[in-house]
Design a protein around this motif. Structure first.
Motif, short mmCIF file in Angstrom:
data_model
loop_
_atom_site.label_atom_id
_atom_site.label_comp_id
_atom_site.label_asym_id
_atom_site.label_seq_id
_atom_site.Cartn_x
_atom_site.Cartn_y
_atom_site.Cartn_z
N GLY A 13 0.81 -1.21 0.00
CA GLY A 13 0.00 0.00 0.00
C GLY A 13 0.84 1.26 0.00
N ARG A 14 1.90 1.29 0.80
CA ARG A 14 2.76 2.48 0.84
C ARG A 14 3.46 2.70 -0.50
NH1 ARG A 14 3.92 0.47 6.11
NH2 ARG A 14 5.86 -0.48 5.36
N ALA A 15 3.89 1.60 -1.13
CA ALA A 15 4.56 1.73 -2.43
C ALA A 15 3.59 2.22 -3.50
CB ALA A 15 5.17 0.39 -2.84
N VAL A 16 2.37 1.70 -3.48
CA VAL A 16 1.36 2.12 -4.46
C VAL A 16 1.00 3.59 -4.25
CG1 VAL A 16 -1.05 1.81 -5.18
CG2 VAL A 16 0.44 -0.18 -4.84
N LEU A 17 0.88 4.00 -2.99
CA LEU A 17 0.58 5.40 -2.71
C LEU A 17 1.60 6.33 -3.34
CD1 LEU A 17 -0.85 7.73 -1.22
CD2 LEU A 17 0.52 7.16 0.79
N GLN A 18 2.88 6.01 -3.20
CA GLN A 18 3.93 6.85 -3.78
C GLN A 18 3.83 6.91 -5.30
OE1 GLN A 18 5.83 8.85 -1.93
NE2 GLN A 18 4.64 8.01 -0.22
N LYS A 19 3.52 5.78 -5.92
CA LYS A 19 3.39 5.75 -7.38
C LYS A 19 2.20 6.58 -7.85
CE LYS A 19 6.83 2.97 -8.30
NZ LYS A 19 8.02 3.41 -9.08
N LEU A 20 1.09 6.50 -7.12
CA LEU A 20 -0.10 7.26 -7.51
C LEU A 20 0.15 8.76 -7.37
CD1 LEU A 20 -2.90 5.07 -5.89
CD2 LEU A 20 -2.26 5.19 -8.31
N ILE A 21 0.76 9.15 -6.26
CA ILE A 21 1.05 10.57 -6.05
C ILE A 21 2.01 11.09 -7.13
CG2 ILE A 21 2.17 12.22 -4.51
CD1 ILE A 21 1.05 10.59 -2.17
N ALA A 22 3.04 10.26 -7.44
CA ALA A 22 4.00 10.64 -8.47
C ALA A 22 3.33 10.78 -9.84
CB ALA A 22 5.13 9.62 -8.55
N GLY A 23 2.24 10.03 -10.03
CA GLY A 23 1.51 10.08 -11.29
C GLY A 23 0.48 11.19 -11.36
N GLY A 24 0.40 12.00 -10.30
CA GLY A 24 -0.51 13.15 -10.30
C GLY A 24 -1.89 12.89 -9.76
N ASP A 25 -2.09 11.74 -9.11
CA ASP A 25 -3.42 11.42 -8.56
C ASP A 25 -3.62 12.05 -7.18
OD1 ASP A 25 -4.22 9.58 -10.71
OD2 ASP A 25 -2.62 8.32 -9.93
N TYR A 26 -4.88 12.24 -6.82
CA TYR A 26 -5.24 12.63 -5.46
C TYR A 26 -5.80 11.39 -4.78
CZ TYR A 26 -6.92 15.37 -1.53
OH TYR A 26 -7.12 15.89 -0.27
N VAL A 27 -5.29 11.07 -3.59
CA VAL A 27 -5.59 9.79 -2.96
C VAL A 27 -6.27 9.98 -1.61
CG1 VAL A 27 -4.65 7.56 -2.26
CG2 VAL A 27 -3.52 8.86 -4.08
N TYR A 28 -7.41 9.30 -1.44
CA TYR A 28 -8.09 9.22 -0.16
C TYR A 28 -7.63 7.93 0.52
CZ TYR A 28 -11.13 12.75 -2.26
OH TYR A 28 -11.61 13.87 -2.88
N LEU A 29 -6.89 8.06 1.60
CA LEU A 29 -6.34 6.90 2.31
C LEU A 29 -7.31 6.45 3.39
CD1 LEU A 29 -2.76 8.34 2.83
CD2 LEU A 29 -3.49 6.82 1.01
N TYR A 30 -7.82 5.22 3.26
CA TYR A 30 -8.74 4.73 4.29
C TYR A 30 -7.98 3.81 5.23
CZ TYR A 30 -12.89 3.10 6.61
OH TYR A 30 -13.84 2.84 7.58
N THR A 31 -7.97 4.18 6.53
CA THR A 31 -7.21 3.41 7.51
C THR A 31 -7.71 3.69 8.92
OG1 THR A 31 -4.98 3.03 8.41
CG2 THR A 31 -5.49 5.25 7.65
N ASP A 32 -7.46 2.75 9.81
CA ASP A 32 -7.73 2.99 11.23
C ASP A 32 -6.44 3.35 11.96
OD1 ASP A 32 -6.41 0.59 11.23
OD2 ASP A 32 -7.91 -0.51 12.40
N ASP A 33 -5.36 3.55 11.20
CA ASP A 33 -4.05 3.88 11.77
C ASP A 33 -3.45 5.02 10.96
OD1 ASP A 33 -1.60 3.97 13.00
OD2 ASP A 33 -0.84 2.12 12.08
N ALA A 34 -3.88 6.24 11.25
CA ALA A 34 -3.44 7.39 10.46
C ALA A 34 -1.93 7.56 10.52
CB ALA A 34 -4.14 8.66 10.94
N ASP A 35 -1.32 7.30 11.68
CA ASP A 35 0.13 7.46 11.81
C ASP A 35 0.88 6.43 10.97
OD1 ASP A 35 -0.22 9.56 13.56
OD2 ASP A 35 -0.15 8.28 15.34
N GLY A 36 0.27 5.26 10.76
CA GLY A 36 0.94 4.20 10.00
C GLY A 36 1.04 4.47 8.52
N CYS A 37 0.24 5.41 8.02
CA CYS A 37 0.29 5.72 6.58
C CYS A 37 1.55 6.45 6.19
CB CYS A 37 -0.92 6.57 6.19
SG CYS A 37 -2.47 5.67 6.20
N LYS A 38 2.08 7.23 7.11
CA LYS A 38 3.28 8.04 6.83
C LYS A 38 3.07 8.89 5.58
CE LYS A 38 6.34 4.65 8.99
NZ LYS A 38 7.50 3.74 8.83
N ALA A 39 1.87 9.45 5.47
CA ALA A 39 1.54 10.27 4.31
C ALA A 39 1.65 11.75 4.69
CB ALA A 39 0.12 9.96 3.83
#
Length: 215
Positions: A13-39
């Motif tokens: 998930g973290r690797a995909v997030l970086q690729k999506l952001i690098a590609g210009g996407d806006y991402v809604y991260l769904y999680t019960d651990d906001a600190d774990g996203c490191k976003a």
């Protein structure tokens, strides 16, 4: 694109997030651990909630053009009969239907022991998962069955071993009946998923990704 990303805190998930952001996407991260996203960027928004919270899940999905679910390979305990990712994915499906959404992309372990799987490598890994990682096998098998019966416009990028070191040779996507190799790096898996999302490819299919070079 606007993407709702579920299970964003794992290795995939973290690797995909970086690729999506690098590609210009806006991402809604769904999680019960906001600190774990490191976003920490202006191109993403954390939506906090559990997988049994339909209202929170719908908040993540409502504005998205597509939903992405990143399922890590988790061995679990041999006697554990639960199917957390399959159950969570069913909840994602319900949230999508409630919001009128239909396009979903999933990265998930391949089971590959069924008679319809013609790849010897895939059947071999399926037998190994069944014997040595039965909890992961049950969860992945139930997840893929849930996807097939969802009625949604899905693409599943399956993987066997996501722990290879990164190869600059890139990745290959193989479909049913084609020869495959055993593993993929997390970075190549993330690149593959991001590429398929941006091309809106492989609808209704479940190809397998692997490193072109198995270093």
């Amino acid at each position: 694109m606007k993407i709702a990303l579920f299970w964003p805190c794992g290795q995939i998930g973290r690797a995909v997030l970086q690729k999506l952001i690098a590609g210009g996407d806006y991402v809604y991260l769904y999680t019960d651990d906001a600190d774990g996203c490191k976003a920490d960027c202006t191109a993403c928004e954390v939506v906090c909630g559990r997988m049994d919270d339909p209202e929170a899940m719908q908040r993540a999905v409502r504005a998205a053009d597509a939903v992405v679910c990143c399922v890590d390979a988790v061995l679990g305990r041999r006697k554990d009969r639960t199917t957390p990712h399959s159950d969570g994915l069913s909840a994602v499906f319900a949230a999508m239907r409630a919001c009128g959404k239909s396009r979903i992309f999933i990265a998930a372990p391949a089971c590959g022991e069924g008679p319809s799987e013609r790849s010897g490598m895939l059947r071999l890994f399926g037998r190994l998962f069944h014997s040595f990682a039965p909890h992961m096998y049950r969860d992945a098998d139930a997840l893929l069955e849930a996807v097939r019966g969802s009625g949604l416009r899905y693409t599943v990028i399956r993987y066997l071993n996501p722990f290879l070191k990164h190869s600059r040779g890139g990745y290959v996507l193989a479909e049913e009946g084609e020869k495959i190799k055993a593993g993929v790096s997390t970075e190549n898996l993330a690149s593959c998923l991001a590429d398929v999302i941006h091309s809106d490819g492989y609808a209704g299919r479940m190809p397998i990704v692997y490193n072109r070079r198995q270093d």
